[in-house]
Design a protein around this motif. Structure first.
Motif: not given
Length: 523
Positions: A448-458
């Motif tokens: 979940d934290a990893a996907v949140d990081d990728l959302q921040r990349a977006v």
């Protein structure tokens, strides 16, 4: 050196004439261009690829055509391939001059100025002052010129070739010019760009780009509206990873000099990285002299790729890969494009060809690491990621990949330490730090934290959904609840931008016939 001597040949590069004594030799057209390219490289080898690009481009030629033209040049010079005096073949590589060039002073008022040899680099500055000042003072109708101008011209020539060894020559020549004339702004701007290029393109240390900032700042203190100095400082900020400062300087440079095509293309690249794909594509297509912007074709192809026009992008990437073998970003883009299209086998073949071209770059080895992981070759992936790290040890993403996929498993303490070190890595405008955190959170098992990081990349502008699907680096996240919404968010934004491109009057011809439907541009 505008006039040089090669053994018994006197060569005037400005007049494009070759003489032996009083006899004018029949060297013209393509033979002259070939000779001039060899003169620029001196006794260094001019490779087949270099000759093809600098003499024949945009035409595409092979080694046989080059060898045939060298044969004609030798005939014009009276040279013998079996016992060459002027042009020597280097088996499997290319050609080089057989002897070093000697500078020849111009004739002044009917009397030749005595020739002097430039010995060591340390003596070059004082020798140049004597020769050049004499020529400038005596040249009929000459206006005021800096005595360092011949050095500056040669430095600009080498800097424009786009190769590591020639960039190093340019740096040395710019510094020699500044020893002669410390107040020559063009030399200081040129030095700034060449130093930054050493960091950005040729894997030099970050200190080179930091020195570039100082050189550009020195020009701007004396001339606050110097557009080229803003462009050079922006490039240094760009190479150091400071996107907001780079964009501000690029925008200032373009406002002061609207004809600066190179800076417009650099600004467009940063817009692309911010996810502004329409603006970036339009800016690149609007360049009036795109052939003068070295990486423009690769940028256009990349923007089309991110917009989902995969076939048009692939065609452009493949063409650049064929035409520009010394262009590092063309060498990265084509194998990466094949990976994104699901053609891992062809991607690996293209990557091996790219690695053999002598344009080392961390992204080439990262791509190699990804392909090795797809093949199940964990040891090969570890070796590739380590090579990437060694090439630019200051880049934290390379450090993280080498640590996560190294031969020794990454410990939980090491992963936590890396995450802690990245806490302050934000606000520079790039998505890399967020992607790096995603890799580390995934290693901790926190999907979940990893996907949140990728959302921040977006949030920062990352738009490469195709890479997220294709790369083995995030395979563990495919089952995470937030994975599908993450991809959908990217695709929704890209679809809207794709429709804007298709509706625009400036859209490229290779998009004709496509509609704005959800499958636009896909195979």
């Amino acid at each position: 050196m505008e006039t040089v001597r090669l053994l018994d040949l006197d060569i005037d590069r400005t007049a494009q004439e070759v003489r032996r004594g009083d006899a004018l030799l029949p060297v013209s057209g393509l033979s002259w261009r070939l000779l001039d390219c060899l003169l620029a490289h001196g006794t260094d080898v001019a490779t087949f690829d270099t000759l093809a690009e600098q003499v024949w481009a945009p035409a595409v030629v092979g080694e046989d055509a080059i060898s045939q033209r060298v044969k004609l040049l030798r005939q014009a010079l009276g040279d013998d391939s079996r016992q060459p005096r002027y042009v020597r073949s280097v088996r499997g590589r290319g050609y080089q001059l057989c002897a070093p060039l000697q500078p020849v002073a111009r004739v002044v008022a009917g009397h030749p100025v005595p020739r002097r040899r430039w010995w060591a680099v340390g003596a070059a500055a004082s020798a140049a002052v004597v020769v050049v000042v004499t020529a400038v003072m005596a040249w009929p109708g000459a206006g005021p010129r800096s005595p360092a101008e011949p050095l500056l011209q040669r430095a600009d020539h080498y800097a424009g070739i786009g190769q590591a060894s020639n960039n190093t020559r340019a740096i040395a020549l710019y510094r020699q010019a500044l020893q002669i004339d410390p107040d020559l702004p063009a030399a200081r701007r040129g030095l700034a760009r060449a130093l930054a290029a050493d960091t950005c393109l040729f894997n030099g240390p970050a200190e080179q780009a930091q020195q570039a900032l100082l050189e550009a700042d020195r020009v701007l203190r004396a001339a606050p509206d110097d557009a080229a100095a803003f462009a050079a400082r922006g490039y240094a900020h760009d190479c150091l990873g400071s996107m907001p400062r780079a964009m501000a300087d690029y925008q200032r440079a373009v406002a002061l000099d609207p004809d600066d095509e190179r800076t417009r293309a650099s600004l467009a690249y940063l817009q692309q990285e911010q996810g502004q794909l329409v603006q970036a594509l339009q800016a690149n297509l609007a360049l009036r002299a795109p052939e003068r912007v070295r990486f423009r074709e690769v940028q256009v192809a990349r923007e089309l790729e991110l917009l989902g026009f995969t076939d048009a992008a692939a065609h452009r990437h493949e063409r650049s890969f064929q035409l520009f073998p010394d262009n590092v970003f063309a060498n990265i883009a084509w194998p990466r494009s094949l990976l994104l299209r699901g053609e891992a086998g062809r991607a690996d073949e293209a990557l091996q060809q790219a690695l053999a071209r002598g344009t080392p770059h961390p992204q080439l080895y990262r791509l190699q690491g990804e392909l090795r992981l797809l093949q199940g070759d964990v040891a090969g992936a570890a070796q590739a990621f380590e090579r990437s790290r060694q090439l630019r040890p200051q880049q934290t993403l390379g450090q993280t990949l080498a640590g996560l996929y190294g031969n020794a498993p990454a410990t939980p303490d090491w992963v936590a330490g890396r995450l802690a070190a990245l806490q302050g890595e934000a606000g520079d405008g790039w998505a890399d730090a967020a992607i790096e955190r995603a890799l580390l959170h995934q290693a901790q098992g926190d999907a979940d934290a990893a996907v949140d990081d990728l959302q921040r990349a977006v949030d920062a502008g990352f738009r490469d959904a195709a890479w997220l699907r294709a790369t083995p680096l995030f395979t563990a996240l495919h089952a995470a609840p937030g994975w599908t919404p993450l991809l959908a968010r990217i695709e929704t934004d890209v679809a809207a931008q794709r429709a804007r491109v298709l509706a625009a009057a400036w859209r490229p011809d290779d998009l004709d016939g496509l509609s704005a439907g959800p499958a636009t541009g896909t195979r």
